[in-house]
Write an enzyme that holds these catalytic residues in place. Structure first.
Site, PDB file in Angstrom:
ATOM      1  N   ASN A  34       0.481  -1.023  -0.069  1.00 48.49           N
ATOM      2  CA  ASN A  34       0.086   0.193  -0.314  1.00 48.49           C
ATOM      3  C   ASN A  34       0.327   1.447  -0.040  1.00 48.49           C
ATOM      4  OD1 ASN A  34       0.972   0.390   2.982  1.00 48.49           O
ATOM      5  ND2 ASN A  34      -0.588  -1.413   3.465  1.00 48.49           N
ATOM      6  N   HIS A  35       0.095   2.673  -0.110  1.00 46.77           N
ATOM      7  CA  HIS A  35       0.972   3.685  -0.121  1.00 46.77           C
ATOM      8  C   HIS A  35       1.454   4.311   1.107  1.00 46.77           C
ATOM      9  CE1 HIS A  35       0.283   4.044  -4.536  1.00 46.77           C
ATOM     10  NE2 HIS A  35      -1.301   3.946  -4.692  1.00 46.77           N
TER      11      HIS A  35
END
Ligand code: CTP
Ligand code: CA
Length: 227
Positions: A34-35
């Site tokens: 994920n970011h």
């Protein structure tokens, strides 16, 4: 390292912080992730250090090296869980700013997966990772536990549900998915939801300032009441 501050509000406190998103291998060259950049976690580490705490960071991103924190490097949610389980009993506060991958590939490939001629799609079976915060309940003593709720909709309702389900003292309701705050940017905003039902809004600001506000709120609203 010399602390250049008179703020000793967290003196003697052993603060454990998790930072960054975890990565789950699909094969030796690919992952699910994920970011999350780890910036909020490391901002909390700085804020805790400058408030006098003894700081340990479990991080999936490289340590900035600007404070003398103990660092434990992890990649996967399983590794993050093992490190948290090991260090939580000797901690007084936990800030769970990491974004653990909720699922992992059921059968990571030993070798790089090759496209087949004419292949138009591929399917990946994922299995659920453990909820690390929920798994700490049996080990809980007097530790103060702070979580983050990363949400793109129904921010406060979803955050409130997580505060209760994970038995937290405080959850930071954190809008993500936009461009001005949240994952992988330098600014953030949110609402602090405390276990006693009180709330505090944190307007859009740098992650450094937001971290200082979170540490200050934990000190005045929770820690001071226990000393
Ligand atoms: N968390 C955790 N273990 C997981 C997933 C999340 O301990 N396997 C923690 C995060 O570090 C965060 C809090 O739980 O402090 C909320 O994470 P979030 O991803 O917002 O919530 P989830 O419970 O994973 O729910 P969902 O992603 O489905 O919204
Ligand atoms: Ca999640």
């Amino acid at each position: 390292w010399q602390r250049q501050t008179t703020d000793q509000t967290l003196a003697g406190q052993r603060v454990l912080i998790t930072a960054g998103g975890t990565r789950e291998a699909i094969d030796p060259v690919r992952f699910i992730g994920n970011h999350s950049s780890g910036k909020m976690g490391w901002a909390l580490a700085r804020a805790a250090y400058w408030a006098g705490a003894e700081v340990t960071v479990i991080s999936s991103v490289p340590a900035p090296m600007d404070i003398p924190a103990k660092v434990v490097a992890v990649t996967t949610t399983a590794e993050l869980q093992a490190a948290v389980q090991r260090l939580f009993p000797q901690s007084d506060l936990l800030f769970m700013a990491a974004a653990p991958a909720d699922f992992r590939p059921a059968h990571p490939a030993t070798n790089k997966i090759k496209k087949q001629p004419g292949q138009a799609e591929m399917q990946l079976t994922l299995v659920k990772n453990p909820d690390i915060l929920a798994s700490l309940k049996p080990q809980r003593r007097q530790q103060i536990v702070v979580g983050f709720a990363a949400e793109t909709q129904q921010l406060l309702t979803n955050a409130q549900a997580k505060l209760q389900a994970k038995d937290l003292d405080l959850i930071v309701a954190n809008p993500v998915g936009g461009t001005d705050s949240g994952f992988d940017v330098d600014q953030n905003q949110g609402t602090l939801l405390f276990a006693d039902g009180s709330q505090q809004t944190l307007p859009l600001t740098s992650k450094e300032v937001m971290a200082q506000a979170i540490v200050a709120a934990v000190t005045t609203k929770i820690l001071d009441g226990r000393r």
